[in-house]
Design a protein around this motif. Sequence first.
Motif, PDB file in Angstrom:
ATOM      1  N   ILE A 160     -11.184  85.563  98.366  1.00 38.28           N
ATOM      2  CA  ILE A 160      -9.848  85.692  97.777  1.00 38.28           C
ATOM      3  C   ILE A 160      -9.910  85.366  96.294  1.00 38.28           C
ATOM      4  N   ARG A 161     -10.618  84.300  95.969  1.00 37.74           N
ATOM      5  CA  ARG A 161     -10.772  83.871  94.573  1.00 37.74           C
ATOM      6  C   ARG A 161     -11.420  84.980  93.737  1.00 37.74           C
ATOM      7  N   ASN A 162     -12.537  85.509  94.222  1.00 34.55           N
ATOM      8  CA  ASN A 162     -13.226  86.562  93.480  1.00 34.55           C
ATOM      9  C   ASN A 162     -12.374  87.824  93.380  1.00 34.55           C
ATOM     10  N   THR A 163     -11.669  88.130  94.465  1.00 33.98           N
ATOM     11  CA  THR A 163     -10.859  89.341  94.486  1.00 33.98           C
ATOM     12  C   THR A 163      -9.754  89.283  93.444  1.00 33.98           C
ATOM     13  N   ILE A 179     -12.588  90.658  99.649  1.00 35.06           N
ATOM     14  CA  ILE A 179     -12.122  89.964 100.851  1.00 35.06           C
ATOM     15  C   ILE A 179     -13.156  90.062 101.964  1.00 35.06           C
ATOM     16  N   LEU A 180     -13.668  91.270 102.186  1.00 31.09           N
ATOM     17  CA  LEU A 180     -14.674  91.438 103.238  1.00 31.09           C
ATOM     18  C   LEU A 180     -15.954  90.678 102.915  1.00 31.09           C
ATOM     19  N   PRO A 202     -27.653  92.566 102.091  1.00 28.93           N
ATOM     20  CA  PRO A 202     -26.524  93.515 102.148  1.00 28.93           C
ATOM     21  C   PRO A 202     -25.665  93.474 100.887  1.00 28.93           C
ATOM     22  N   MET A 203     -25.431  92.271 100.354  1.00 23.81           N
ATOM     23  CA  MET A 203     -24.564  92.155  99.178  1.00 23.81           C
ATOM     24  C   MET A 203     -25.259  92.657  97.919  1.00 23.81           C
ATOM     25  N   ALA A 204     -26.543  92.376  97.791  1.00 24.50           N
ATOM     26  CA  ALA A 204     -27.278  92.843  96.604  1.00 24.50           C
ATOM     27  C   ALA A 204     -27.337  94.363  96.562  1.00 24.50           C
ATOM     28  N   LEU A 205     -27.615  94.983  97.703  1.00 26.25           N
ATOM     29  CA  LEU A 205     -27.675  96.443  97.745  1.00 26.25           C
ATOM     30  C   LEU A 205     -26.301  97.056  97.498  1.00 26.25           C
ATOM     31  N   ALA A 206     -25.256  96.406  98.029  1.00 29.61           N
ATOM     32  CA  ALA A 206     -23.896  96.908  97.807  1.00 29.61           C
ATOM     33  C   ALA A 206     -23.507  96.818  96.345  1.00 29.61           C
ATOM     34  N   LEU A 207     -24.005  95.812  95.641  1.00 26.74           N
ATOM     35  CA  LEU A 207     -23.684  95.643  94.230  1.00 26.74           C
ATOM     36  C   LEU A 207     -24.450  96.628  93.345  1.00 26.74           C
ATOM     37  N   PHE A 223     -15.898  98.914  95.326  1.00 27.00           N
ATOM     38  CA  PHE A 223     -15.997  98.274  96.632  1.00 27.00           C
ATOM     39  C   PHE A 223     -17.333  97.547  96.758  1.00 27.00           C
ATOM     40  N   GLY A 224     -18.410  98.224  96.377  1.00 22.62           N
ATOM     41  CA  GLY A 224     -19.721  97.592  96.455  1.00 22.62           C
ATOM     42  C   GLY A 224     -19.822  96.370  95.578  1.00 22.62           C
ATOM     43  N   TYR A 225     -19.240  96.461  94.371  1.00 25.07           N
ATOM     44  CA  TYR A 225     -19.310  95.302  93.480  1.00 25.07           C
ATOM     45  C   TYR A 225     -18.501  94.133  94.039  1.00 25.07           C
ATOM     46  N   GLY A 226     -17.288  94.399  94.523  1.00 21.98           N
ATOM     47  CA  GLY A 226     -16.473  93.327  95.089  1.00 21.98           C
ATOM     48  C   GLY A 226     -17.165  92.632  96.238  1.00 21.98           C
ATOM     49  N   PHE A 227     -17.831  93.410  97.090  1.00 24.32           N
ATOM     50  CA  PHE A 227     -18.561  92.849  98.227  1.00 24.32           C
ATOM     51  C   PHE A 227     -19.787  92.067  97.754  1.00 24.32           C
TER      52      PHE A 227
END
Length: 425
Positions: A138-141, A287-288, A304-309, A339-343
């Motif tokens: 939530i904070r990051n979003t 959020i996700l 998963p997060m690094a690849l999404a970013l 979306f990828g960056y937020g995740f």
Amino acid sequence: MSNNSKNPWAWVPTLYLFEGLPYAIVNTVALAVFKDLGIDNGTLGPLTTLISLPWLIKPLWSPFMDIFRSKRWWILLTQILMAVTVIATALCLPFCGMTMLIILFIIVAFASATHDISADGYYMLALDRQRQSSFVGIRNTFYRGGLVLGQGLLVMLAGILQQRSGNVPRSWAIVIGISAVLMALIALYHFFFLPRPDEDRDQRETKTAKQVFSEFGASFKTFFSKPAVGWAIAFMLLYRLPEALSLNLLYPFFKDGVEVGGLGAGTSMYGLVYGTFGVIALLLGGILGGLYAAKRGLRASYWPMALALALPCAVYLLMAILRPESVWVIGGFVVLDQFGYGFGFTAYTLFMMQYVDGPLKTSHYAICTAFMWLSMKLPALVAGYLQQALGYIGFFTLVMVSCLGTVAAVLIARNKIPMNHENLD
């Protein structure tokens, strides 16, 4: 934590929305203003790095904020200062020279950097560790939402005003004035709704001047004595390398004509896709990301997060090659990237929060955010010159190669840095 602390939903979103907005004004709106006033792509990087310098040097005064007054007091003070300075910038923009604009943006940057220190420390004092983890998404979003508000909706509005009036300085002045009013309203809201944690208090009565200077030095000494600190710094510098290279060139890419390799989409198109399509994707991704990390733990979330970013940065290379004109096609590419960056950014924040856990964590976190600033601004110093030398297709190809930096960062975090990644309690 104080018994009278309010529900985090009542203040975490607005606190981090505010934190993101002045950062966007200094690092994105200012860049767009300078570009629209005729500054070339190569000069944009050094100029925006200069005005954002306070985010690098803020650890120099962060230890004193652990001692003097409460973090809640600093939050309110800096929010008021930013609202006043931003409205002064709006009034000055149509009439002042470049030097005065740079000075005003630097003042906003100093206040914003100070606000970051107090807000991040306040977050860790007002919430227990489980809630810190649960609300990090939530904070990051909402922090990113503040950025998107500045780089999306406000830029889109500026583009519309420019098209209607033909007056670029006045259009930007109106938009910046609107952001100042929003800041003032949020500051007023926080005066009534920010809780007062028991741990958040003035410590001057229990500390001497000698202790203040001793702790000032201790905050740096203890940080650089932390286990695997060199590897931790390498992680912070490398994880966001693709974004660091590309971020300052996105507005010029949209703005520049097709004859020089840009999209020729203009100011309002840039604002539309980032202020509408992008913000929805970013909110969902953030959020996700927070929920995913809270459930799986940080260590299991790294890949998963690094690849999404990193990987969605390919959309800009595709756009440079294909030159799409449809708002839906461009918006779809931006949605994927945002979306990828937020995740993916969730892992970066959780890493810093867990790495600094312990005594003087507010000061240590401020030092981490200085390295976060370096991770963005060192590549930005040369990004514009690289684009001018390589063209947009060559430049965004280089951005994809830089994804190897994100891969290296994850390998470092998993294998070189001893942390209890799984304990979120």
